[in-house]
Every structure is written in C-alpha cells, then in structure tokens.
Design a protein around this motif. Structure first.
Motif, PDB file in Angstrom:
ATOM      1  N   ALA A 104      64.703  -4.362 103.441  1.00  9.95           N
ATOM      2  CA  ALA A 104      63.359  -4.717 102.903  1.00  9.95           C
ATOM      3  C   ALA A 104      62.284  -4.308 103.906  1.00  9.95           C
ATOM      4  O   ALA A 104      62.197  -4.682 105.049  1.00  9.95           O
ATOM      5  CB  ALA A 104      62.948  -5.993 102.164  1.00  9.95           C
ATOM      6  N   LYS A 105      60.807  -3.568 103.331  1.00 11.20           N
ATOM      7  CA  LYS A 105      60.050  -3.189 104.251  1.00 11.20           C
ATOM      8  C   LYS A 105      58.835  -4.217 103.804  1.00 11.20           C
ATOM      9  O   LYS A 105      58.463  -4.069 102.612  1.00 11.20           O
ATOM     10  CB  LYS A 105      59.645  -1.798 104.108  1.00 11.20           C
ATOM     11  CG  LYS A 105      58.196  -1.541 104.663  1.00 11.20           C
ATOM     12  CD  LYS A 105      57.841  -0.181 104.516  1.00 11.20           C
ATOM     13  CE  LYS A 105      56.364   0.341 105.204  1.00 11.20           C
ATOM     14  NZ  LYS A 105      56.100   1.798 104.839  1.00 11.20           N
ATOM     15  N   SER A 155      53.387 -15.934 108.030  1.00 12.87           N
ATOM     16  CA  SER A 155      54.422 -17.118 107.372  1.00 12.87           C
ATOM     17  C   SER A 155      54.625 -16.608 106.032  1.00 12.87           C
ATOM     18  O   SER A 155      55.755 -16.904 105.487  1.00 12.87           O
ATOM     19  CB  SER A 155      53.714 -18.446 107.651  1.00 12.87           C
ATOM     20  OG  SER A 155      52.636 -18.420 106.603  1.00 12.87           O
ATOM     21  N   LEU A 156      53.858 -16.172 105.236  1.00 12.05           N
ATOM     22  CA  LEU A 156      53.957 -15.386 103.748  1.00 12.05           C
ATOM     23  C   LEU A 156      55.335 -14.613 104.102  1.00 12.05           C
ATOM     24  O   LEU A 156      56.054 -14.492 103.038  1.00 12.05           O
ATOM     25  CB  LEU A 156      52.667 -14.994 103.446  1.00 12.05           C
ATOM     26  CG  LEU A 156      52.948 -14.487 101.785  1.00 12.05           C
ATOM     27  CD1 LEU A 156      53.474 -15.728 100.911  1.00 12.05           C
ATOM     28  CD2 LEU A 156      51.692 -14.034 101.387  1.00 12.05           C
ATOM     29  N   ARG A 184      52.961  -6.932 100.734  1.00 12.53           N
ATOM     30  CA  ARG A 184      53.891  -6.459 100.053  1.00 12.53           C
ATOM     31  C   ARG A 184      55.179  -6.371 100.465  1.00 12.53           C
ATOM     32  O   ARG A 184      55.439  -6.317 101.540  1.00 12.53           O
ATOM     33  CB  ARG A 184      53.176  -4.768  99.699  1.00 12.53           C
ATOM     34  CG  ARG A 184      52.919  -3.875 100.995  1.00 12.53           C
ATOM     35  CD  ARG A 184      54.116  -3.258 101.575  1.00 12.53           C
ATOM     36  NE  ARG A 184      54.983  -2.427 100.670  1.00 12.53           N
ATOM     37  CZ  ARG A 184      54.412  -0.996 101.155  1.00 12.53           C
ATOM     38  NH1 ARG A 184      53.508  -0.607 102.013  1.00 12.53           N
ATOM     39  NH2 ARG A 184      54.829   0.004 100.315  1.00 12.53           N
ATOM     40  N   ALA A 185      56.261  -6.145  99.670  1.00 13.93           N
ATOM     41  CA  ALA A 185      57.596  -6.147  99.904  1.00 13.93           C
ATOM     42  C   ALA A 185      58.015  -5.012  99.147  1.00 13.93           C
ATOM     43  O   ALA A 185      57.920  -5.011  98.081  1.00 13.93           O
ATOM     44  CB  ALA A 185      58.270  -7.195  99.988  1.00 13.93           C
ATOM     45  N   THR A 186      58.720  -3.886  99.845  1.00 10.64           N
ATOM     46  CA  THR A 186      59.181  -2.787  99.243  1.00 10.64           C
ATOM     47  C   THR A 186      61.020  -2.725  99.541  1.00 10.64           C
ATOM     48  O   THR A 186      61.123  -2.736 100.403  1.00 10.64           O
ATOM     49  CB  THR A 186      58.749  -1.498  99.749  1.00 10.64           C
ATOM     50  OG1 THR A 186      57.284  -1.427  99.431  1.00 10.64           O
ATOM     51  CG2 THR A 186      59.324  -0.212  98.837  1.00 10.64           C
ATOM     52  N   VAL A 217      58.705 -14.290 102.004  1.00  5.47           N
ATOM     53  CA  VAL A 217      58.985 -13.126 100.886  1.00  5.47           C
ATOM     54  C   VAL A 217      60.164 -12.506 101.363  1.00  5.47           C
ATOM     55  O   VAL A 217      61.143 -12.223 100.345  1.00  5.47           O
ATOM     56  CB  VAL A 217      57.837 -12.284 100.957  1.00  5.47           C
ATOM     57  CG1 VAL A 217      58.224 -10.958 100.117  1.00  5.47           C
ATOM     58  CG2 VAL A 217      56.594 -12.967 100.322  1.00  5.47           C
ATOM     59  N   ARG A 218      60.570 -12.209 102.592  1.00  8.73           N
ATOM     60  CA  ARG A 218      61.802 -11.753 102.911  1.00  8.73           C
ATOM     61  C   ARG A 218      62.962 -12.582 102.661  1.00  8.73           C
ATOM     62  O   ARG A 218      64.028 -12.109 102.207  1.00  8.73           O
ATOM     63  CB  ARG A 218      61.772 -11.478 104.673  1.00  8.73           C
ATOM     64  CG  ARG A 218      63.205 -10.844 104.826  1.00  8.73           C
ATOM     65  CD  ARG A 218      62.936 -10.415 106.573  1.00  8.73           C
ATOM     66  NE  ARG A 218      61.709  -9.615 106.969  1.00  8.73           N
ATOM     67  CZ  ARG A 218      61.962  -8.234 106.868  1.00  8.73           C
ATOM     68  NH1 ARG A 218      62.839  -7.646 106.567  1.00  8.73           N
ATOM     69  NH2 ARG A 218      60.723  -7.632 107.349  1.00  8.73           N
TER      70      ARG A 218
END
Length: 843
Positions: free
Chosen positions: A698-699, A680-681, A491-493, A685-686
């Motif tokens: 981003a978290k 690595s994912l 997850r990225a928030t 995403v970041r």
C-alpha cells in the motif's frame, strides 16, 4: 594577444625545443604565484571562494543538463527513433494508439524499419518475501529489435510469445540486482505478477532503461516486460483503448518530414477501416510523429537552459568580483612590478606572471568547486523528486570533471586579462619613487572597478527578477483552489491483482470491506474510496447527453470519469453545489445515477437546472445501447491533472452500479478524514489494509503531501533560482564593498583635506554613498533592459504571471538597492574616521 603568443611559445618550447628551460620558467612562475598568494591569505581565500561558488554551481547544473539533454539514450542509433500518437482537432492533447489503429498503420507504413507498441502498467510482485509494486510494460514482440538492444542473459519476447499469450517476462538489470540479488538462476524460474506465474526468459543489460522517464504518456521506466498479446476484442476496439505508445525506427534514407507525409497519406485508409458510424468522427484524425528525445525531454529543456544561463551569470559575477579584487590589490603591487620591469622584464613577461597567478586561483577555485558541485548536484536531484526526465542518466562522471577543467582554463581569461594588462602598463619609473599610483592611473583603475560593479548589478538584477517571477508564480499556484480540502486527510492506494481479485464482485467487496474496516479507526470523521483521486484523474471517456442539452461538437464530448464508494465527497471535502450526494439506495439494480461537476453542468445546461437530466457513455448514435444515467447532484470543480491545469468536465459514478470492471477500478484509493494527526492516522490505516490482505503493498500519503507533490516541478525551479539570485546578490555586495573600500583607501588624502577644510562627517559619508548609488543606478538601468529581454524565455515556466510583472521588477530593484546600501555603509563609515593629520602625513 602578446601574452597568449608568449604562452604559446612556452608551450611549444616545452614540447619541441629546450623543454627543460621552458619548464623551469613555467615552474618558476607557478612557484612565485603560490608564494605570493600564500602571503595574502585573505585575498586568496575570498577569490577562491567566489570562483568555487560560480564554477561549482555551473558544474552541478551542467551535470543535470548533460544527463537529461546531452547524454545519448542507451539504444542503437537513438536519433532514428520516433514516437507516434493520434490526435483529433478538439482533443486537449495528442493521445496513444488504439490496438486496431496500431496494427493497421504498422502493416501499411513503409517509412520505418521497425514498429512496436508498449503500454506501462503496475504489477504486484509477490512470493519474494515482502510483496512490492513494480513498474511493468506490455510490449509488442518487435520492441527490443526496434531499440536495437538485446538481453544480457536469456532472450527477449518473440512473436510466438505474443501470439500464444504466453506468460513470460523479461526483467531489468535493476530489478534483477535489487530484488533477486543478481541470482544467475533467475532465467527459467517463475515469478508472481498480480498473483499469476510468469516465467523469466531474459535479463536486460545494465544501463538499459525503457520507457525513458519524461514522456506524458507511458513515461515510467519498466522493470518487467511482458507480451502485449492483444485480445480479439481489443483488435476490433475501434474508437477505444487509445493508451498505447508506438515507437518506430526510421529507415536510413527516410527523413522525419517524409515519414510525416506518409503517415498523413495513410489516414484515409485507416479511417476507412472504422465502422461507418465512427468515420465522421475520425475524419480529421492526424498522426503526430515526434523524435523520442524531443518527447522525453522537451518539456524540461526550457527550465534546464534557463538554470544553465542563470549559473553562467553567477559565474560572470564571480569573475567580476575576482577581477575587482585583483585591481584593488594592484596598487600595493605596483612598486614590486616596477622593480621587475626595471630588472629587465618586459610587459608581456609581467602579464604572463599575473595571468599565471590567475590560473592558479582558477585551479584552486575549480578544485573546491568540484567538491561543491557534487554536493549541489545531489541536493538538486533530491529537490526534483523524480520529476525530471532521464534522472537515471545523470551522473557525476568524467564529463563533469572535463567541463570543470574547461571552466578552470576559461575563467582566468575572463577575470585576469584586463587587470594584468592594466597593471603591466603602469610599471613606470614613477612607481619606484612613490608608494601609490599617480592620480591618472588611480582614476583609470577606479573607473574599471566601477564598470565591473555596474555589470555585477545588472546581472544580479536579471537573476533577481527571474527569481521574483518564479516566487510570484509559485505563490499564485499554491493559492489556487484545488476543489477539495486536503487538511487532516490521508489517502491509501492499493492495486488489486487479477490472480486474487478476478471478478467484479471480489473487487467491489474489497472496496466495501476497506471502508467498513477503516470506520473503526478512532477519530475518523468520514471515509470513502474511488478509482482515482484529484490531481491524478487518468481516464477520459466519450459521452452523450439527452436532447435538452446544449449542442457541443462530438469531438469535445470527453469527460473524466471517477467511480466512487462510501462517503467519498465528504472525505475529500468536495462542495455540493446542488442536488445530493450518493446514498445507499444508489445500488445495483436501482435507477442509474451520476453526479457531475459544475463545469459539465454549465457546458450542457448553462441556463437550465441540470438535476434530473440524463447522460450516457458513448457518442450519440443509434448504435449506442449504453444505459442512461440520471444526474442527481452537481459538485464543485476539482483539479484533475494539476493546480496549473484547468478543470475539465467530470462525471462521478457509484461503484455499485458499474458492470464492466475496467482495469482502472482495480486501483483502490481509500480516503480517510480524521480529527487526528496524519502520522498516527497513517499507521492505523496501513494496519487496516494489512488486516484485509497482508500481501497487498500500500502507498500512504497525506493529501497535503499529494498537493505538494503536484507542484514539485515548480518547487524545483523556484528554490534553485532563488539560491542563484541570492549568490548573485552576495557577490554583487562583495563587489561594491571592494570598490568603495578601495575608493576610501585611495582617496585618503583627499578625504583628509576635505575634513581639514571643515567638511562634516555626513558630507564625507554622502560622498562615498553617492558613488555607490551612481553605480547602482547605472546597473539597474542596464539590468532592467536585460531582464525585459531575458525573462521572455521564462513565459512557459510561469503561472498567471507575465514576464513583465511590475511587482517582480520593483521588488528585485528594491532588494538590490538595499543590498548595495548595506554593503556601502562600512566603507562610508570608514571614510568618516579618517584623521586629516595622519592622512596628510602618510602622503
């Protein structure tokens, strides 16, 4: 008592008469004790280590208890501060004040000298190099006067700031130090919060923290304070926005009970201000009042007190161990003590010398324990992971050193008095003629040793049962189905600032762009986004259903809403029970649709098919003009708050069909399921999010870590209790080993005679093991009774496990029996090696 009187006379003599003479006597006792302990390094090291473990564990846990429960809040007269909430009978818990309710009660209440509201919120702090998320709070202008704290520099927020909706801010000392390098020119400068300029007007003093960490609502300490500045529609939002916590200061002559009585009397006047169609729903409204301290730390008090009791028991076992060691060593010192007695030393003088040695041991153990306590405190805080309240108040300061000093004074009295008195009583003429004690004195010493071991086993069983209950509770908790599949998912928030994403179109566009960009990441299987995620669903909304639904009380019509985009359900692995997921056809301008969870479907249509039925936001009244939404799917229940909390009714709405753009929708939770490893994912995403907006912090987190974080409170108590139970078992094993080794040493002649008369080695070994089993059996009986009483206090810490859980009791007893058996084998084997000729010659 005579020994205490002798010590008191010595202390009084040091302070009043003949100080040099009394100091010389005391110095002589200490020097003799040090010399004697240095000659027996094995005994000294074991005793000091046992005391260091017990005292260090107590000091470490006390440092946390002191910071969380005992340390005063950094406000003026914190005992007069209370928090106010609202509550309805069928609501799951108390909730915050709505803006109009706050203003009405503030104006009517007379029990309070100050009244303020606050609400925590996160901001993006930018134009400082690397943007960062900071915790902030919208506060009414009276907050700082209610708390009785002024700024270190500048000023606080004023009524004019609030009325004029001024973009001004007060920052914490922590933010000023860490982000702005204690720049004295910060006051008067503008900072960027969510892309909007705010002028810093004040800096709070060092040590000021508000809100205190730990409250269920608005319990995150803020670094930035801005005016509350209710908008006109918020001031008329009856029945909405119940998310403001109210802090008030009681008048000096008003008690909490009197304030509660006044608040109850104000409820009719409050509900009369509501629109007529809402008055029936708020007829049973109440206003709970809770002391600030209780609301902040009440949820952790039981856990901390249980841990404090546990380390206290560990210290008792350590004291029993040292007492056993002293008794075991007493036989070899009997001739020495008898000589001192023959030379004129009375029993009180001998007791004082032995207690001086005990105090020297305790001082060494406390000094070592103090070093251990600091390390253990840091380890416990790291293990807690920010889930404990008021962690900012926890410090290793003079109070902890003073507490350790008190333990250094108390523990020698616990482990030293009985052995000293027993040894002094046996200083008779027989001791000068024999190298060992008489049979009677030996029996007495062995009896005392035996009871010490019984006590150790009983206490160790209590701790082991407590640890076993927590282990079984934690196993049940982590085996609970969260309703989604966390494996291989990230997850990225990010939170979209108002300054750059001011319109609903901009917010929706970011949701879609983030999904489209993440699809290009290699190995991605499914991707979606939402306003929140499982285990962290924050919002609650009232709803109503079409006439076909089962009637339920209006006060119970609260659901957890979640707005979704993309393949949210596939990315999380949420099960489709019936119907379908959202598709591209569920867009703006099309038929409004929703997906509900199985709990809501069974609540409203327990025997009918829910697909095709309709619900809408708001209560079922003629004035409700919210559009109807058709149910197109039913999904499995997902845990919204935590694994230990039951799932509540939930509604999923396609983001494309939302017109309101509530503040929660600005928090974008991107969920990516992949065939790749999570590390690595997360890097990819970041990079995708940075490509969309480099200024957005981003978290990122794997869903497995997210699930792990949700059980962190239980994960804190479990290893700590297991550690203390392990220490207790180790010390108990040392105790029984010492007793049995002493039995073998003192009964060498008897064993030699038995062997000479034909006793087999197995018989000799059984004689030793039988004594161990007897002591263990008595200890288990006493410990079981103690555990049945003690574990009742742990009921609130357990999940789906009863305090009388048989498996925990049996497992703890079996583990303790195994430890006793292992500790008994070496002395038992030593007994079988006794040579009868050597034993009889030695006697």
């Amino acid at each position: 008592m005579g020994a205490f009187r002798l010590w008191w006379d010595t202390l009084r003599g040091i302070l009043t008469t003949a100080p040099r003479q009394h100091l010389d006597v005391l110095r002589g006792d200490v020097v003799y004790a040090l010399r004697n302990l240095r000659r027996h390094t094995g005994f000294t090291l074991v005793a000091v280590l046992a005391l260091a473990v017990g005292i260090g564990a107590n000091s470490a846990v006390f440092s946390i208890v002191n910071g969380v429960l005992l340390e005063a809040f950094p406000y003026k007269d914190p005992r007069g501060l209370v928090l106010l909430f609202e509550h309805l009978p069928n609501a799951p818990s108390k909730f915050g004040f709505s803006p109009p309710d706050f203003e009405i009660v503030r104006d009517l209440a007379r029990s309070f000298s100050g009244f303020a509201a606050y609400r925590t919120i996160e901001y993006e702090l930018s134009r400082i190099g690397t943007p960062q998320r900071v915790s902030g709070a919208r506060v009414s202008p009276g907050l700082f006067s209610v708390l009785g704290v002024g700024p270190a520099t500048g000023r606080t927020l004023t009524e004019d700031d609030d009325r004029q909706h001024a973009r001004v801010a007060v920052v914490s000392h922590n933010l000023w130090t860490q982000t702005f390098g204690r720049d004295p020119s910060l006051v008067g400068r503008a900072i960027s919060l969510d892309g909007q300029p705010y002028t810093v007007v004040g800096i709070m003093p060092e040590g000021f923290v508000f809100p205190p960490r730990g409250a269920n609502l608005n319990g995150e300490p803020a670094d930035v304070y801005v005016p509350m500045s209710f908008l006109p529609f918020e001031r008329q939002a009856f029945g909405m926005f119940y998310n403001n916590t109210v802090v008030a200061r009681l008048e000096s002559a008003v008690s909490i009970e009197q304030a509660r009585a006044e608040l109850s009397s104000l409820i009719p006047a409050l509900t009369d201000r509501y629109p007529r169609f809402l008055q029936s729903l708020t007829a049973k409204l109440s206003i709970p009042l809770v002391p600030l301290h209780e609301e902040t730390v009440g949820g952790s008090r039981r856990l901390l007190l249980v841990l404090m009791a546990a380390v206290g028991l560990v210290l008792l076992i350590a004291c029993a161990d040292v007492a056993g060691l002293i008794l075991t060593r007493a036989a070899s010192r009997q001739r020495e003590l008898a000589i001192r007695s023959a030379l004129g030393a009375n029993r009180l003088r001998i007791v004082r010398q032995l207690l001086t040695e005990a105090f020297v041991l305790a001082a060494a153990g406390s000094a070592t324990g103090l070093l251990l306590a600091y390390w253990l405190m840091r380890a416990l805080l790291s293990l807690a992971g920010g889930k404990l309240p008021r962690t900012e108040s926890i410090a290793f300061d003079h109070r902890i050193i003073l507490f350790t000093l008190v333990l250094a004074l108390i523990t020698p009295l616990v482990f030293g008095i009985a052995p000293a008195i027993r040894a002094a009583r046996a200083t008779n003429a027989d001791a000068l003629r024999e190298s060992t004690r008489t049979f009677t004195s030996r029996r007495r010493r062995l009896s005392l040793l035996g009871w010490l071991v019984v006590g150790q086993f009983a206490v160790a069983l209590v701790l082991s049962v407590g640890a076993g209950l927590l282990v079984r509770s934690f196993m049940r908790l982590v085996q609970t189905d969260p309703g989604f599949r966390p494996g291989q998912t990230v997850r990225a928030t990010v939170t979209l600032p108002v300054g750059r994403y001011g319109t609903p179109q901009q917010v929706k566009a970011f949701y879609q762009r983030s999904i489209d960009a993440a699809r290009a990441i290699p190995g991605v299987m499914s991707i979606g986004s939402a306003s929140d995620l499982p285990l962290g669903v924050r919002d609650r909304r009232a709803f109503s259903a079409d006439p076909s639904a089962q009637p339920i009380p209006p006060q119970s019509r609260l659901v957890a809403p979640t707005w979704t985009a993309g393949g949210y359900f596939d990315a999380l692995g949420i099960t489709l029970v019936r119907g379908r997921f959202f598709t591209d056809i569920d867009g703006a301008g099309r038929q409004r649709v929703v997906i509900v969870n199985d709990r809501l479907a069974r609540l409203l249509w327990p025997t009918a098919e829910p697909i095709g039925h309709r619900i809408r936001w708001g209560i079922d009244i003629p004035e409700n003009q919210s559009p109807w939404m058709t149910i197109v799917g039913v999904v499995g229940n997902v845990k919204q708050a935590g694994l230990d909390a039951p799932a509540i009714a939930q509604v999923y709405v396609p983001l494309a069909q939302d017109d309101t753009l509530g503040p929660l929708l600005r928090t974008v939770n991107l969920v990516v399921r992949s065939t790749r490893d999570a590390a690595s994912l997360m890097v990819d995403v970041r990079a995708v999010l940075q490509g969309l907006d480099p200024a957005l912090p981003a978290k990122l987190q794997t869903l497995e870590d997210m699930v792990g974080a949700s059980v962190q409170p239980q994960g804190f108590s479990l290893p700590v209790m297991v550690l203390f139970a392990g220490l207790a078992l180790t010390l108990a094993a040392l105790g029984i080993y010492g007793v049995l080794a002493n039995v073998v040493a003192q009964q060498t002649q008897e064993i030699g005679i038995r062997v000479a008369l034909g006793a087999a080695r197995g018989d000799v070994m059984w004689m030793v093991l039988r004594r161990a089993l007897t002591l263990m059996g008595i200890g288990l009986l006493i410990g079981t009774a103690g555990a049945l009483a003690a574990t009742q206090t742990m009921a609130g810490l357990l999940f789906e496990v009863q305090p009388t859980d048989a498996a925990s009791f049996l497992g703890a007893a079996a583990g303790l029996a195994a430890v006793a058996l292992v500790a008994s084998l070496a002395p038992a084997w030593q007994a079988t090696r006794v040579d009868p000729l050597v034993a009889l010659r030695a006697e």
